[in-house]
Design a protein around this motif. Structure first.
Motif, PDB file in Angstrom:
ATOM      1  N   SER A   1       5.353  -9.032   1.866  1.00  0.00           N
ATOM      2  CA  SER A   1       6.805  -9.169   2.041  1.00  0.00           C
ATOM      3  C   SER A   1       7.552  -7.860   2.328  1.00  0.00           C
ATOM      4  O   SER A   1       8.645  -7.891   2.885  1.00  0.00           O
ATOM      5  N   TYR A   2       7.004  -6.698   1.927  1.00  0.00           N
ATOM      6  CA  TYR A   2       7.747  -5.448   2.133  1.00  0.00           C
ATOM      7  C   TYR A   2       7.836  -5.121   3.606  1.00  0.00           C
ATOM      8  O   TYR A   2       6.837  -5.153   4.347  1.00  0.00           O
ATOM      9  N   GLN A   3       9.041  -4.787   4.050  1.00  0.00           N
ATOM     10  CA  GLN A   3       9.268  -4.360   5.435  1.00  0.00           C
ATOM     11  C   GLN A   3      10.102  -3.090   5.433  1.00  0.00           C
ATOM     12  O   GLN A   3      10.897  -2.847   4.533  1.00  0.00           O
ATOM     13  N   ASN A   4       9.917  -2.299   6.491  1.00  0.00           N
ATOM     14  CA  ASN A   4      10.649  -1.040   6.612  1.00  0.00           C
ATOM     15  C   ASN A   4      11.006  -0.826   8.076  1.00  0.00           C
ATOM     16  O   ASN A   4      10.174  -1.041   8.972  1.00  0.00           O
TER      17      ASN A   4
ATOM     18  N   ARG B   1      10.385  -8.441  -3.179  1.00  0.00           N
ATOM     19  CA  ARG B   1       9.737  -8.264  -1.867  1.00  0.00           C
ATOM     20  C   ARG B   1       9.075  -6.889  -1.737  1.00  0.00           C
ATOM     21  O   ARG B   1       9.197  -6.216  -0.712  1.00  0.00           O
ATOM     22  N   PHE B   2       8.357  -6.489  -2.765  1.00  0.00           N
ATOM     23  CA  PHE B   2       7.614  -5.225  -2.742  1.00  0.00           C
ATOM     24  C   PHE B   2       6.109  -5.439  -2.537  1.00  0.00           C
ATOM     25  O   PHE B   2       5.340  -4.500  -2.646  1.00  0.00           O
ATOM     26  N   THR B   3       5.703  -6.654  -2.268  1.00  0.00           N
ATOM     27  CA  THR B   3       4.285  -6.980  -2.130  1.00  0.00           C
ATOM     28  C   THR B   3       3.801  -6.680  -0.715  1.00  0.00           C
ATOM     29  O   THR B   3       4.614  -6.526   0.208  1.00  0.00           O
TER      30      THR B   3
ATOM     31  N   PRO C   1       0.788  -1.243   0.000  1.00  0.00           N
ATOM     32  CA  PRO C   1       0.000   0.000   0.000  1.00  0.00           C
ATOM     33  C   PRO C   1       0.813   1.281   0.000  1.00  0.00           C
ATOM     34  O   PRO C   1       0.398   2.278  -0.594  1.00  0.00           O
ATOM     35  N   VAL C   2       2.002   1.282   0.630  1.00  0.00           N
ATOM     36  CA  VAL C   2       2.792   2.524   0.662  1.00  0.00           C
ATOM     37  C   VAL C   2       3.228   2.919  -0.753  1.00  0.00           C
ATOM     38  O   VAL C   2       3.281   4.111  -1.086  1.00  0.00           O
TER      39      VAL C   2
END
Length: 375
Positions: A368-371, A363-365, A6-7
């Motif tokens: 999977s995406y983490q920040n 890993r942009f889904t 979503p980001v």
């Protein structure tokens, strides 16, 4: 159908809204608030956590080079002396500097994201009538592949793109000075050295069509196999993971490729709006020449997933500048809105292509995406 996290989706939707404001406005207006979007992109790229096809490799480099590459090794490489250092000297210098000061890896990637994105949007803002539209055209997939993936090339591209400032001023020493540092981050930027002279070549529609057709004819002959120096820029065996990540159709696919169609879309805008845009947009012919060079390089390198994506990349960036400038000179408002809608739909289509073919490995889904800012 695969969506991005979503980001990213919200950021792209915001840029689409800005794009409509630019094109549908009564007069050309530069929205300074687009810089907020750039800051968001820096945060998303800089503080990402195990995201990007090459993240693991760069994480390993971060702790490897401080113990295996001295500053003496680095500066020897800076002065073109032979040694065992395989990765570009300026990247290793900052890698070691941040590590030795005790900064975690995400602070280093945050710094890299700033250096990678700020020069790119600076050039966009200074040279494009509709900057948000240009950023929108760049973000998918350039932001994900370069700024969130192959970060050395992302920074090298940014500095090479910034050198356009000195191409316009015809300041060769400063152009070479900036390109020296670009090469310090990624040696593939050497392909941009002829840009200073390519930008000034007199072209017209006929010459552009002839050049592209000639390069399309060369494509099946894979002439890049006869230039061993290219392997030192982007060696196949080292970057196979990158190849798997960026190549949509696969190396064995025949017929027309997705990137062929994209290149032809760019060519359509370049040819049909050339004369009018040259008259109304300062230095447009320089941008056009570099964009055409990118298209030509793509078709020459088309048979290689590595060469066709890495080597034309900096030149192809200028297509993101060309198309919004083409829109800006169209006087027929209905026609302008129609072509703008085509470009927006193209970005949306590319969003889903990237989401379904590349975002999972990167890993942009949403899953999977983490920040580090919120994890």
């Amino acid at each position: 159908m695969q969506f991005l996290h979503p980001v990213f989706t919200i950021t792209i939707l915001i840029l689409i809204c800005y794009s409509f404001l630019e094109v549908y406005g009564r007069e050309i207006k530069n929205y300074k608030s687009v810089w907020i979007v750039v800051v968001v992109l820096i945060l998303l790229a800089g503080f990402r956590k195990f995201v990007g096809a090459d993240y693991g490799s760069y994480l390993n480099m971060y702790s490897y080079f401080p113990f295996n590459a001295t500053y003496s090794d680095i500066f020897q490489k800076a002065f073109f002396q032979q040694n065992s250092l395989e990765v570009e000297w300026l990247f290793v210098f900052f890698n070691n500097l941040f590590f030795n000061f005790g900064f975690p890896f995400y602070i280093f990637t945050f710094f890299v994201a700033i250096v990678s994105l700020v020069p790119k949007f600076y050039v966009i803002e200074k040279n494009v009538a509709y900057p948000a539209t240009a950023l929108l055209l760049y973000i998918v997939p350039g932001f994900f592949i370069a700024d969130c993936g192959q970060i050395r090339q992302g920074v090298g591209m940014a500095l090479a793109i910034y050198s356009f400032r000195y191409i316009k001023k015809q300041n060769l020493p400063m152009f070479l000075f900036v390109m020296y540092f670009a090469l310090g981050f990624h040696k593939s930027t050497v392909i941009f050295l002829p840009a200073y002279w390519i930008a000034k070549v007199p072209l017209n529609k006929t010459k552009i069509i002839a050049l592209v057709l000639f390069c399309m004819i060369l494509s099946p002959f894979q002439i890049y196999n006869y230039f061993s120096a290219l392997n030192s820029i982007a060696p196949q065996e080292i970057y196979q993971g990158f190849s798997d990540y960026v190549d949509i159709e696969g190396p064995s696919s025949g017929g027309v490729k997705f990137l062929d169609l994209i290149s032809l879309l760019y060519l359509f805008f370049i040819i049909f709006f050339d004369k009018e845009t040259c008259k109304k947009i300062p230095y447009y012919e320089y941008m056009r020449n570099l964009g055409v060079a990118g298209i030509c390089l793509y078709f020459i390198m088309r048979g290689s997933p590595i060469f066709s994506t890495r080597l034309p990349g900096t030149y192809m960036f200028f297509t993101a500048l060309i198309l919004p400038n083409n829109l800006a000179v169209i006087e027929n408002l209905s026609y302008k809105k129609f072509l703008h809608l085509i470009l927006v739909l193209f970005v949306i289509f590319y969003y889903f292509v990237f989401g379904n073919y590349q975002a999972v490995n990167g890993r942009f889904t949403p899953e999977s995406y983490q920040n580090y800012l919120w994890d």
